[in-house]
Structures are given as C-alpha cells and as structure tokens.
Design a protein around this motif. Structure first.
Motif, mmCIF file in Angstrom:
data_model
loop_
_atom_site.group_PDB
_atom_site.id
_atom_site.type_symbol
_atom_site.label_atom_id
_atom_site.label_comp_id
_atom_site.label_asym_id
_atom_site.label_seq_id
_atom_site.Cartn_x
_atom_site.Cartn_y
_atom_site.Cartn_z
ATOM 1 N N GLU A 1 -5.173 6.595 -15.248
ATOM 2 C CA GLU A 1 -5.809 6.392 -13.945
ATOM 3 C C GLU A 1 -5.263 5.173 -13.215
ATOM 4 N N ILE A 2 -4.294 4.502 -13.797
ATOM 5 C CA ILE A 2 -3.779 3.264 -13.227
ATOM 6 C C ILE A 2 -2.470 3.534 -12.477
ATOM 7 N N LEU A 3 -2.433 3.102 -11.217
ATOM 8 C CA LEU A 3 -1.219 3.163 -10.419
ATOM 9 C C LEU A 3 -0.507 1.816 -10.561
ATOM 10 N N VAL A 4 0.782 1.860 -10.854
ATOM 11 C CA VAL A 4 1.560 0.638 -11.033
ATOM 12 C C VAL A 4 2.702 0.628 -10.023
ATOM 13 N N GLU B 1 10.179 -1.123 -5.732
ATOM 14 C CA GLU B 1 11.329 -0.820 -6.580
ATOM 15 C C GLU B 1 11.021 0.283 -7.581
ATOM 16 N N HIS B 2 9.757 0.392 -7.955
ATOM 17 C CA HIS B 2 9.352 1.395 -8.949
ATOM 18 C C HIS B 2 7.859 1.632 -8.791
ATOM 19 N N SER B 3 7.439 2.866 -8.972
ATOM 20 C CA SER B 3 6.004 3.161 -9.024
ATOM 21 C C SER B 3 5.777 4.216 -10.096
ATOM 22 N N ALA B 4 4.612 4.122 -10.729
ATOM 23 C CA ALA B 4 4.291 5.051 -11.811
ATOM 24 C C ALA B 4 2.776 5.176 -11.917
ATOM 25 N N THR B 5 2.359 6.234 -12.572
ATOM 26 C CA THR B 5 0.944 6.427 -12.873
ATOM 27 C C THR B 5 0.802 6.419 -14.386
ATOM 28 N N MET C 1 -6.426 5.799 -3.291
ATOM 29 C CA MET C 1 -5.921 5.570 -1.932
ATOM 30 C C MET C 1 -4.774 4.564 -1.906
ATOM 31 N N ALA C 2 -4.636 3.758 -2.950
ATOM 32 C CA ALA C 2 -3.534 2.794 -3.015
ATOM 33 C C ALA C 2 -2.188 3.508 -3.008
ATOM 34 N N ALA C 3 -2.146 4.745 -3.492
ATOM 35 C CA ALA C 3 -0.901 5.521 -3.496
ATOM 36 C C ALA C 3 -0.412 5.792 -2.076
ATOM 37 N N VAL D 1 4.047 -7.100 -9.924
ATOM 38 C CA VAL D 1 3.676 -5.913 -10.682
ATOM 39 C C VAL D 1 2.195 -5.692 -10.390
ATOM 40 N N VAL D 2 1.931 -4.687 -9.566
ATOM 41 C CA VAL D 2 0.595 -4.431 -9.038
ATOM 42 C C VAL D 2 -0.022 -3.258 -9.788
ATOM 43 N N GLU D 3 -1.234 -3.451 -10.309
ATOM 44 C CA GLU D 3 -1.975 -2.382 -10.991
ATOM 45 C C GLU D 3 -3.248 -2.105 -10.215
#
Length: 74
Positions: free
Chosen positions: A65-68, A58-62, A41-43, A34-36
């Motif tokens: 300001e945090i990309l997960v 498997e899943h990504s969300a914003t 640019m990480a997107a 689980v990467v925060e």
C-alpha cells in the motif's frame, strides 16, 4: 549528494504534495528525496507537482500500500 527520506505515510491529500513542495523549496540542487506515501491520490498529485516545479521523479514504485517516489531537486 544528499539523500533525504520523507515519511508521509498516513497523510491524506493534499498534505503529501504540500510537504514535498516545502521540502524541495529548502533543498539544494541535486538533493534526492525518498518519499513514502500511503494516500492513493499521491500517485496523481506528486507527478503533477513535479511538472509544476521542474524537479524530477527518477523512480517510482508501489510496495504493497506504500507509494515510493525518488525525487531529485533540479
């Protein structure tokens, strides 16, 4: 299966992708990360990294300001 958090908040490109690559290299297949990140640019960088490594997002969300990213080691 193991779940490993990676707090990469505050790191700028290319460090988030490099840290994810390093974590994946030493992980057992099936490990979930689980990467925060806060670097926009990480997107772009992390999905490109997954195409290179063959691992899966498997899943990504914003969240504000945090990309997960939920990344599964293949």
């Amino acid at each position: 299966m193991t779940t490993t958090p990676l707090n990469l908040r505050g790191l700028k490109c290319p460090l988030p992708a490099l840290r994810v690559r390093k974590a994946l290299k030493g992980a057992l297949p099936g490990t979930l990360f689980v990467v925060e990140c806060t670097d926009p640019m990480a997107a772009i960088d992390i999905p490109n990294l997954m195409r290179e490594t063959g691992d899966a997002i498997e899943h990504s969300a914003t969240q504000g300001e945090i990309l997960v990213f939920h990344i599964r080691k293949g």
